[in-house]
Design an enzyme around this catalytic site. Structure first.
Site, PDB file in Angstrom:
ATOM      1  N   SER A   1      65.594  16.219  21.909  1.00  0.00           N
ATOM      2  CA  SER A   1      65.647  17.676  21.915  1.00  0.00           C
ATOM      3  C   SER A   1      65.981  18.190  23.320  1.00  0.00           C
ATOM      4  O   SER A   1      66.945  17.745  23.933  1.00  0.00           O
ATOM      5  CB  SER A   1      64.321  18.238  21.395  1.00  0.00           C
ATOM      6  OG  SER A   1      64.352  19.620  21.202  1.00  0.00           O
TER       7      SER A   1
ATOM      8  N   ASP B   1      70.521  18.871  11.449  1.00  0.00           N
ATOM      9  CA  ASP B   1      69.725  19.435  12.544  1.00  0.00           C
ATOM     10  C   ASP B   1      70.527  20.537  13.243  1.00  0.00           C
ATOM     11  O   ASP B   1      71.695  20.349  13.593  1.00  0.00           O
ATOM     12  CB  ASP B   1      69.368  18.316  13.526  1.00  0.00           C
ATOM     13  CG  ASP B   1      68.442  18.758  14.642  1.00  0.00           C
ATOM     14  OD1 ASP B   1      68.026  19.934  14.646  1.00  0.00           O
ATOM     15  OD2 ASP B   1      68.138  17.916  15.511  1.00  0.00           O
TER      16      ASP B   1
ATOM     17  N   HIS C   1      64.776  17.972  12.607  1.00  0.00           N
ATOM     18  CA  HIS C   1      64.823  17.760  14.050  1.00  0.00           C
ATOM     19  C   HIS C   1      63.806  16.720  14.522  1.00  0.00           C
ATOM     20  O   HIS C   1      63.765  16.379  15.694  1.00  0.00           O
ATOM     21  CB  HIS C   1      64.565  19.096  14.748  1.00  0.00           C
ATOM     22  CG  HIS C   1      64.775  19.079  16.232  1.00  0.00           C
ATOM     23  ND1 HIS C   1      65.964  18.709  16.817  1.00  0.00           N
ATOM     24  CD2 HIS C   1      63.937  19.386  17.265  1.00  0.00           C
ATOM     25  CE1 HIS C   1      65.863  18.796  18.127  1.00  0.00           C
ATOM     26  NE2 HIS C   1      64.640  19.185  18.431  1.00  0.00           N
TER      27      HIS C   1
END
Length: 522
Positions: free
Chosen positions: A310, A373, A429
């Site tokens: 991320s 995602d 995610h």
């Protein structure tokens, strides 16, 4: 602990029998005297159902046995019939012999479709190092240590239950970032009036492979893992979506047209001189530690591997680029230490010139993502690498024109029979889910087959993504009693934790050598 195979066979079989025999009954009605548990093997669970003490009729029991056997046969392919990679027949092929190839020396050509089995293992291993940042981070605002790491660096991996033979690394330094920037969903702060730090958050760690691991992997590996954001995706909206030159704030870069997202650069480069933990920027912390470790092993084969998920993936790319741009990976005898990034679910970081400069410098980046995602699609929703080159050339000067870097490995959670195809954005995610997809991926068009036996239950550690009939509770990873302990006088209290290391004593020395020392530092 039961194997992943045991869990899958048992739970899938019982779910379907349960639905077919009596949809309104509960799971516990299968047997009154001996409950079915995740730790049972397939045969143990079958014996439980077949027990004479069970409250089902003989006819129903026979049906259940048949269904279980059918489910067992149907599920064999998920674990055992793995497609063979062309290189798997080389029985003596070991990581120590091919590590340069696995680290991207040839940009992973021929290793992704079908996926190389050694590369799969390495992706999972580095992914687990990134996941460790989440597992070790204190997210609880009711904790006086919120925003810090729950463990000391000397006991980091052992405290997380990560086996030494698989993760033979020693954490040499923790990394901290200042909260005084506009990324509120990355930072966590305690509600206590007196806390471990008002302005700092733990941001990751630097580690080095020990002698045993170095022998196994063929070199001394310096690894960096950056923490990302796992509980909220609002940080994407926090981005200013504005590019600014990497050379801002006196960071050396000869090309002023090389630009990166301003929020990422601020997080990497800002510091707070009034805070003990973030009086040095994250940039200063990582560069000095990389320099120190490279000097510790002057006569060894070396590599630098940086990972993150991320927002942590953005920091991984940014810091890796900084290392090669400044030439920090060129050691005293003029050898160039290879620098690689394994990025998981990362956003775009910079513009086309950033991509071109990064790749010209020899930095290798492998980006792994779930196609559903939203984070890898940001920033640069309009102007990005999917547009024709001529259009991107015209948009080059715009402050919101972005381009992904490196090589992409795109996976699809809808290919896994374990995952809910309608999982939400948080699920898509999730890092544990992505590692699950890596484990089952063998190539485009190939069926999903778990290759390493990695437990699918890990997917639900911090989300609700597994199909319900696996009976794995969502968000099951919890700190015991939320960190509260019973004191000697019978009261529940938060125990004191050892003080976390801030910065090494030789920090100034390395800053001076890198030309980063200021009058304040001196």
């Amino acid at each position: 602990m039961a194997s992943a195979t045991s869990i899958s066979y048992t739970l899938i079989g019982f779910h379907k029998t349960h639905k077919e025999s009596n949809p309104k009954s509960t799971i516990t009605q299968y047997t009154k005297t001996k409950p079915i548990t995740l730790s049972m093997t397939f045969q143990e669970a079958k014996k439980t159902v077949m027990s004479p003490t069970a409250t089902t009729t003989a006819a129903t029991t026979t049906t259940r046995q048949q269904t279980l056997e059918q489910e067992q046969e149907a599920m064999q392919h998920i674990y055992r019939k793995k497609p063979k990679h062309p290189k798997e027949h080389h029985s003596k092929r070991r990581l120590r012999h091919v590590w340069r190839e696995i680290q991207g020396e040839s940009d992973w050509a021929g290793l992704l479709d079908p996926i190389d089995p050694i590369l799969r293992l390495e992706l999972i291993r580095y992914g687990e190092m990134a996941q460790a940042c989440y597992d070790a981070f204190d997210f609880d605002p009711f904790s006086k240590y919120c925003g810090s790491c729950r463990f000391t660096r000397r006991n980091f991996f052992s405290s997380l239950g990560m086996p030494h033979p698989r993760h033979g690394y020693t954490v040499t330094r923790y990394l901290y970032a200042t909260a005084n920037i506009n990324l509120p969903n990355f930072f966590r702060q305690s509600r206590w009036p007196k806390m471990w730090s008002k302005n700092a958050n733990w941001a990751g760690y630097v580690a080095v492979s020990d002698d045993e691991m170095s022998k196994r992997i063929g070199r001394r590996d310096v690894a960096v893992a950056w923490r990302g954001t796992v509980t909220h995706l609002e940080w994407v909206a926090d981005l200013m979506d504005f590019l600014k030159p990497f050379s801002s704030n006196s960071i050396p870069c000869l090309d002023p047209s090389v630009k990166v997202e301003s929020g990422f650069l601020d997080l990497y480069n800002e510091k707070d001189e009034n805070c003990g933990y973030c009086k040095y920027s994250a940039r200063e912390q990582i560069l000095t530690e990389i320099k120190r470790l490279l000097e510790m092993y002057p006569n060894e084969e070396l590599s630098i591997t940086i990972t993150g998920h991320s927002l942590g993936a953005a920091l991984a790319i940014l810091s890796a680029y900084d290392i090669v741009e400044t030439g920090l990976n060129v050691v005293a005898d003029s050898r160039v230490v290879p620098v690689s990034v394994f990025s998981f679910s990362g956003p775009r970081v910079g513009n086309v010139r950033f991509k071109e400069r990064l790749e010209n410098l020899g930095l290798k980046v492998l980006r792994v993502l779930n196609v559903h995602d939203m984070v890898p699609k940001s920033p640069g929703l309009v102007f990005n690498e999917h547009l024709p080159a001529a259009v991107m050339k015209l948009a080059e000067g715009l402050p919101w024109s972005y381009s992904h870097v490196g090589v992409e490995l795109a996976l699809d959670h809808k290919n896994s029979p374990f995952l809910n195809p309608n999982g939400d954005a948080i699920c898509a995610h999730n890092l544990e889910a992505l590692l699950h997809l890596i484990d089952g991926y063998h190539g485009k068009g190939e069926r999903f087959v778990l290759a390493t036996g990695r437990d699918p239950a890990l997917v639900n550690k911090a989300c609700d993504f597994l199909k319900d009939h696996y009976l794995v509770p969502p968000n099951w990873r919890q700190n015991e009693n939320k960190g509260m302990v019973l004191s000697h006088d019978g009261r529940w209290v938060q125990p004191e934790r050892p003080k976390l290391d801030d910065h090494p004593e030789d920090m100034h020395h390395h800053l001076k050598q890198l030309g980063l020392a200021t009058s304040y530092d001196i």
